[in-house]
Design a protein around this motif. Structure first.
Motif, PDB file in Angstrom:
ATOM      1  N   ASN A  49       0.824  -1.210   0.000  1.00 33.42           N
ATOM      2  CA  ASN A  49       0.000   0.000   0.000  1.00 33.42           C
ATOM      3  C   ASN A  49       0.856   1.257   0.000  1.00 33.42           C
ATOM      4  OD1 ASN A  49      -2.743  -0.669  -0.169  1.00 33.42           O
ATOM      5  ND2 ASN A  49      -2.797  -1.343   1.948  1.00 33.42           N
ATOM      6  N   ALA A  50       1.960   1.208   0.758  1.00 41.93           N
ATOM      7  CA  ALA A  50       2.868   2.358   0.776  1.00 41.93           C
ATOM      8  C   ALA A  50       3.458   2.593  -0.607  1.00 41.93           C
ATOM      9  CB  ALA A  50       3.970   2.145   1.801  1.00 41.93           C
ATOM     10  N   LEU A  51       3.787   1.503  -1.304  1.00 41.06           N
ATOM     11  CA  LEU A  51       4.323   1.646  -2.662  1.00 41.06           C
ATOM     12  C   LEU A  51       3.258   2.169  -3.622  1.00 41.06           C
ATOM     13  CD1 LEU A  51       6.639  -1.453  -3.211  1.00 41.06           C
ATOM     14  CD2 LEU A  51       7.234   0.855  -2.501  1.00 41.06           C
ATOM     15  N   ALA A 177       7.195   3.803   2.566  1.00 42.29           N
ATOM     16  CA  ALA A 177       7.154   5.251   2.402  1.00 42.29           C
ATOM     17  C   ALA A 177       8.544   5.871   2.425  1.00 42.29           C
ATOM     18  CB  ALA A 177       6.288   5.865   3.500  1.00 42.29           C
ATOM     19  N   TRP A 178       9.384   5.436   3.368  1.00 39.63           N
ATOM     20  CA  TRP A 178      10.692   6.060   3.496  1.00 39.63           C
ATOM     21  C   TRP A 178      11.685   5.565   2.443  1.00 39.63           C
ATOM     22  CZ3 TRP A 178      11.601  10.413   5.835  1.00 39.63           C
ATOM     23  CH2 TRP A 178      10.693  10.848   6.807  1.00 39.63           C
ATOM     24  N   ILE A 179      11.481   4.346   1.957  1.00 41.39           N
ATOM     25  CA  ILE A 179      12.335   3.888   0.851  1.00 41.39           C
ATOM     26  C   ILE A 179      12.047   4.710  -0.403  1.00 41.39           C
ATOM     27  CG2 ILE A 179      12.720   1.983  -0.769  1.00 41.39           C
ATOM     28  CD1 ILE A 179      12.521   0.079   1.591  1.00 41.39           C
ATOM     29  N   THR A 180      10.758   4.953  -0.698  1.00 39.26           N
ATOM     30  CA  THR A 180      10.429   5.767  -1.882  1.00 39.26           C
ATOM     31  C   THR A 180      10.885   7.217  -1.690  1.00 39.26           C
ATOM     32  OG1 THR A 180       8.183   6.067  -0.995  1.00 39.26           O
ATOM     33  CG2 THR A 180       8.494   4.352  -2.650  1.00 39.26           C
ATOM     34  N   PHE A 181      10.860   7.712  -0.441  1.00 40.91           N
ATOM     35  CA  PHE A 181      11.386   9.055  -0.187  1.00 40.91           C
ATOM     36  C   PHE A 181      12.888   9.099  -0.462  1.00 40.91           C
ATOM     37  CE2 PHE A 181      13.382  12.110   2.788  1.00 40.91           C
ATOM     38  CZ  PHE A 181      12.851  13.287   2.270  1.00 40.91           C
ATOM     39  N   GLN A 189      15.999   3.672 -13.526  1.00 43.26           N
ATOM     40  CA  GLN A 189      14.819   2.860 -13.238  1.00 43.26           C
ATOM     41  C   GLN A 189      14.860   2.246 -11.834  1.00 43.26           C
ATOM     42  OE1 GLN A 189      12.093   2.509 -15.295  1.00 43.26           O
ATOM     43  NE2 GLN A 189      13.133   4.086 -16.489  1.00 43.26           N
ATOM     44  N   TRP A 190      16.037   2.236 -11.225  1.00 43.75           N
ATOM     45  CA  TRP A 190      16.135   1.685  -9.876  1.00 43.75           C
ATOM     46  C   TRP A 190      15.477   2.586  -8.837  1.00 43.75           C
ATOM     47  CZ3 TRP A 190      16.924  -3.154  -8.786  1.00 43.75           C
ATOM     48  CH2 TRP A 190      17.574  -3.957  -9.724  1.00 43.75           C
ATOM     49  N   SER A 191      15.053   3.781  -9.214  1.00 43.84           N
ATOM     50  CA  SER A 191      14.311   4.634  -8.282  1.00 43.84           C
ATOM     51  C   SER A 191      13.001   3.986  -7.865  1.00 43.84           C
ATOM     52  CB  SER A 191      14.039   6.007  -8.916  1.00 43.84           C
ATOM     53  OG  SER A 191      13.227   5.861 -10.068  1.00 43.84           O
ATOM     54  N   TRP A 192      12.412   3.134  -8.727  1.00 44.51           N
ATOM     55  CA  TRP A 192      11.202   2.395  -8.356  1.00 44.51           C
ATOM     56  C   TRP A 192      11.452   0.885  -8.221  1.00 44.51           C
ATOM     57  CZ3 TRP A 192       9.308  -1.371 -11.630  1.00 44.51           C
ATOM     58  CH2 TRP A 192       9.715  -1.332 -12.975  1.00 44.51           C
ATOM     59  N   LYS A 193      12.470   0.373  -8.910  1.00 42.26           N
ATOM     60  CA  LYS A 193      12.752  -1.065  -8.806  1.00 42.26           C
ATOM     61  C   LYS A 193      13.323  -1.443  -7.436  1.00 42.26           C
ATOM     62  CE  LYS A 193      13.440  -2.337 -13.653  1.00 42.26           C
ATOM     63  NZ  LYS A 193      14.316  -3.029 -14.615  1.00 42.26           N
ATOM     64  N   LEU A 194      14.136  -0.561  -6.866  1.00 41.05           N
ATOM     65  CA  LEU A 194      14.736  -0.863  -5.565  1.00 41.05           C
ATOM     66  C   LEU A 194      13.667  -1.015  -4.470  1.00 41.05           C
ATOM     67  CD1 LEU A 194      17.325  -1.312  -3.966  1.00 41.05           C
ATOM     68  CD2 LEU A 194      17.484   1.171  -3.628  1.00 41.05           C
ATOM     69  N   PRO A 195      12.703  -0.081  -4.350  1.00 38.80           N
ATOM     70  CA  PRO A 195      11.633  -0.309  -3.357  1.00 38.80           C
ATOM     71  C   PRO A 195      10.875  -1.602  -3.593  1.00 38.80           C
ATOM     72  CG  PRO A 195      11.584   1.958  -4.139  1.00 38.80           C
ATOM     73  CD  PRO A 195      12.565   1.229  -5.002  1.00 38.80           C
ATOM     74  N   LYS A 321       5.420  15.362  -1.144  1.00 42.65           N
ATOM     75  CA  LYS A 321       4.474  14.242  -1.053  1.00 42.65           C
ATOM     76  C   LYS A 321       5.097  13.021  -0.399  1.00 42.65           C
ATOM     77  CE  LYS A 321       3.152  14.784  -5.455  1.00 42.65           C
ATOM     78  NZ  LYS A 321       2.394  14.641  -6.719  1.00 42.65           N
ATOM     79  N   THR A 322       6.342  12.683  -0.767  1.00 43.65           N
ATOM     80  CA  THR A 322       6.977  11.506  -0.162  1.00 43.65           C
ATOM     81  C   THR A 322       7.341  11.758   1.299  1.00 43.65           C
ATOM     82  OG1 THR A 322       9.106  12.237  -1.085  1.00 43.65           O
ATOM     83  CG2 THR A 322       7.862  10.573  -2.328  1.00 43.65           C
ATOM     84  N   LEU A 323       7.712  13.008   1.640  1.00 42.58           N
ATOM     85  CA  LEU A 323       8.050  13.335   3.024  1.00 42.58           C
ATOM     86  C   LEU A 323       6.810  13.270   3.918  1.00 42.58           C
ATOM     87  CD1 LEU A 323      10.137  14.261   5.099  1.00 42.58           C
ATOM     88  CD2 LEU A 323       9.649  16.637   4.443  1.00 42.58           C
ATOM     89  N   ILE A 324       5.702  13.853   3.466  1.00 39.18           N
ATOM     90  CA  ILE A 324       4.457  13.813   4.246  1.00 39.18           C
ATOM     91  C   ILE A 324       3.988  12.373   4.420  1.00 39.18           C
ATOM     92  CG2 ILE A 324       1.987  14.412   4.190  1.00 39.18           C
ATOM     93  CD1 ILE A 324       2.858  17.073   2.853  1.00 39.18           C
ATOM     94  N   ASN A 325       4.075  11.588   3.359  1.00 36.89           N
ATOM     95  CA  ASN A 325       3.680  10.184   3.428  1.00 36.89           C
ATOM     96  C   ASN A 325       4.523   9.434   4.461  1.00 36.89           C
ATOM     97  OD1 ASN A 325       2.258   7.847   2.631  1.00 36.89           O
ATOM     98  ND2 ASN A 325       3.816   7.303   1.138  1.00 36.89           N
ATOM     99  N   GLY A 326       5.833   9.683   4.472  1.00 37.60           N
ATOM    100  CA  GLY A 326       6.716   9.018   5.417  1.00 37.60           C
ATOM    101  C   GLY A 326       6.447   9.420   6.861  1.00 37.60           C
ATOM    102  N   MET A 327       6.241  10.734   7.107  1.00 35.58           N
ATOM    103  CA  MET A 327       5.958  11.211   8.462  1.00 35.58           C
ATOM    104  C   MET A 327       4.626  10.658   8.970  1.00 35.58           C
ATOM    105  SD  MET A 327       7.140  15.191   8.012  1.00 35.58           S
ATOM    106  CE  MET A 327       6.447  15.666   9.595  1.00 35.58           C
ATOM    107  N   MET A 328       3.650  10.603   8.076  1.00 29.01           N
ATOM    108  CA  MET A 328       2.316  10.136   8.456  1.00 29.01           C
ATOM    109  C   MET A 328       2.352   8.680   8.911  1.00 29.01           C
ATOM    110  SD  MET A 328      -1.117  10.769   6.189  1.00 29.01           S
ATOM    111  CE  MET A 328      -0.787  12.527   6.111  1.00 29.01           C
TER     112      MET A 328
END
Length: 520
Positions: A49-51, A177-181, A189-195, A321-328
């Motif tokens: 869900n976080a992804l 959330a924090w991995i995507t941040f 492409q590893w910006s999304w493959k790594l998570p 958006k990624t920071l707010i998602n991670g803090m939340m």
């Protein structure tokens, strides 16, 4: 409805009060370490869900797959629920037939395979298909893992640990959330493959470690394997000794199974035993309402489409958006953890009413602030929306996250638990699919006005909880059954089982005495 008080004269509850803390009991420490594997099941769901949220904030991912919008994006968000619906249909019967551990391990193995498929997807359809099958594996696990935990833990810690079970979803949220941040700045492409590939770790651990965990003693006893179930209770709850707690637990479990007339069979007679009594229909209602409420009270807006909501109020950068998602996710997790230890001391029905009223009030304010931002565009109103979403999540995390698993599971009997909980998860997935699929379409079409029906639905849920939810605080699983079914058949079963166990105990003592005399 009948009260459960007095059936066992509070014997088990009184005995539990005299027990030392679990961390001073070596067998319970060992048991709870082994239960880490099933307890982590909801983490896979939370990670995915976080992804779902986080990947929408990564430009490389969206550009790579053609910037999906509308119904395509809606099905992407809902695809895990589609897999979950199928998983719940087959998960209940399989859980009842083969036990809890095979489903946990098999579901984890499927998740591992689908994570690899997602990571190396060549198009958006393939990625979404992997997400769908990942949902199937995750909910096959869910059908079994939550039931195993509730049926294995010591009665003194059951309320706390069953409430704690679903809070692990936030561990998945936090990691995702924090991995995507951390990866959104990467240009490859590893910006999304790594998570994606990092989802492998926990299910790979579960595939192996769940086999070191004991099977549910209640399931074993219900299948006639009474001695196996008894030995598990002696080993872990009695610290190797058949003490009074183990004897009373055995008596309650066997009496509950004896008194329960439910037939879990796929025929008309089986359906009649499930739906033919007022108590079972009430149980089913509780399971379905709790499931639907957990997904349809507005939480799905935040769970899967937070980036779109933040776009509405002017917070459009990937960093924001990624920071707010991670803090939340961190705030929600801390709230849920605290709530899991408070819940055993608070009445369930009161907790549901308080939290749902808070969610409704928060959502009304959220709607009003969004409407004003659309009209005037003041940045302060956008920040106000973010603050109210944090408050809304506080009420959600304090009740609906820990109790969506614990409350339905404790309201059903041993025979019913696998099937009724599969129905609960099925209802969760159907309502999650509907909300996840419709939300991005509604938000894109009519904006903040799409929130208005949600406010009305939340108010209706308060009324439903007030008139139909029952109080279960402080009761054992077998005592809760009396609330629905009455005490007459249960008392008869207690008498019958007590006589049977006493006869076996006397026979064993006599055998030992004879053996001693022969040796002498």
């Amino acid at each position: 409805m009948a009260s459960a008080e007095g059936i066992f004269e509070g014997r088990l509850r009184e005995l539990c009060k005299q027990c030392p803390p679990w961390y001073k009991n070596p067998s319970l420490v060992r048991l709870y370490l082994l239960l880490i594997a099933p307890m982590m099941t909801t983490t896979a769901w939370g990670f995915d869900n976080a992804l779902t949220n986080g990947l929408q904030s990564i430009d490389t991912f969206m550009n790579n797959f053609g910037n999906p919008q509308g119904s395509t994006l809606g099905f992407f968000g809902a695809s895990m629920s589609v897999g979950g619906i199928i998983g719940c249909i087959v998960g209940g019967p399989l859980n009842d037939r083969f036990g809890r551990r095979p489903l946990i391990s098999g579901g984890a193995l499927l998740i591992v395979g689908m994570v690899i498929m997602q990571t190396f997807s060549s198009n958006f359809g393939m990625f979404t298909g992997g997400k769908l099958l990942l949902g199937f594996g995750a909910f096959i696990q869910q059908c079994a893992a939550s039931v195993l935990v509730v049926e294995l833990v010591h009665p003194k810690q059951r309320e706390a640990l069953s409430s704690f079970f679903n809070t692990n979803i936030y561990i998945g949220f936090i990691i995702g959330a924090w991995i995507t941040f951390g990866t959104f700045r990467m240009t490859s492409q590893w910006s999304w493959k790594l998570p994606c590939i990092l989802q492998l770790a926990l299910p790979a651990y579960q595939v192996v470690m769940v086999w070191f965990c004991p099977e549910s003693p209640r399931w074993l006893i219900s299948k006639g394997r009474i001695e196996e179930g008894r030995q598990i209770l002696i080993k872990y709850h009695g610290n190797g000794v058949e003490d009074e707690i183990v004897r009373v637990e055995m008596e309650e479990i066997m009496a509950g199974i004896e008194a329960d007339k439910t037939m879990i069979k796929a025929n008309w007679q089986g359906l009649k035993t499930v739906l033919g009594t007022k108590g079972n229909r009430h149980r089913l209602w509780i399971c379905i309402v709790t499931a639907v409420g957990s997904q349809a009270l507005g939480g799905s807006f935040v769970a899967a489409y937070l980036p779109q909501i933040l776009d509405q109020v002017g917070l459009t950068s990937s960093k924001d958006k990624t920071l707010i998602n991670g803090m939340m996710t961190i705030v929600n997790w801390l709230t849920a953890i605290i709530a899991a230890f408070v819940i055993p001391k608070v009445k369930r029905r009161t907790m549901f009413l308080f939290a749902t009223a808070g969610m409704t009030a928060s959502f009304i304010i959220w709607t009003a602030l969004t409407a004003e931002y659309v009209k005037h565009g003041h940045k302060g109103l956008g920040i106000g929306v973010v603050v109210i979403i944090f408050i809304y999540n506080f009420f959600t995390s304090m009740c609906w996250v820990p109790l969506v698993i614990a409350y339905p599971l404790e309201n059903v009997t041993t025979k019913q638990r696998a099937i009724f909980f599969a129905i609960t998860l099925f209802s969760i997935n159907v309502s999650a699919f509907c909300s996840s699929y419709l939300n991005p379409v509604g938000l894109a079409a009519i904006g903040w006005r799409y929130y208005l029906p949600q406010c009305c639905f939340n108010a209706l849920m308060i009324v439903i909880i007030y008139f139909t939810f029952v109080e279960t605080k402080g009761l054992t699983l077998e005592e809760i059954a009396i609330i629905y079914d009455g005490k007459e058949s249960f008392e008869e079963a207690v008498h019958y089982v007590s006589m049977e166990l006493n006869a076996k105990h006397s026979e064993a003592v006599s055998h030992v005495e004879e053996h001693t005399e022969v040796k002498a």
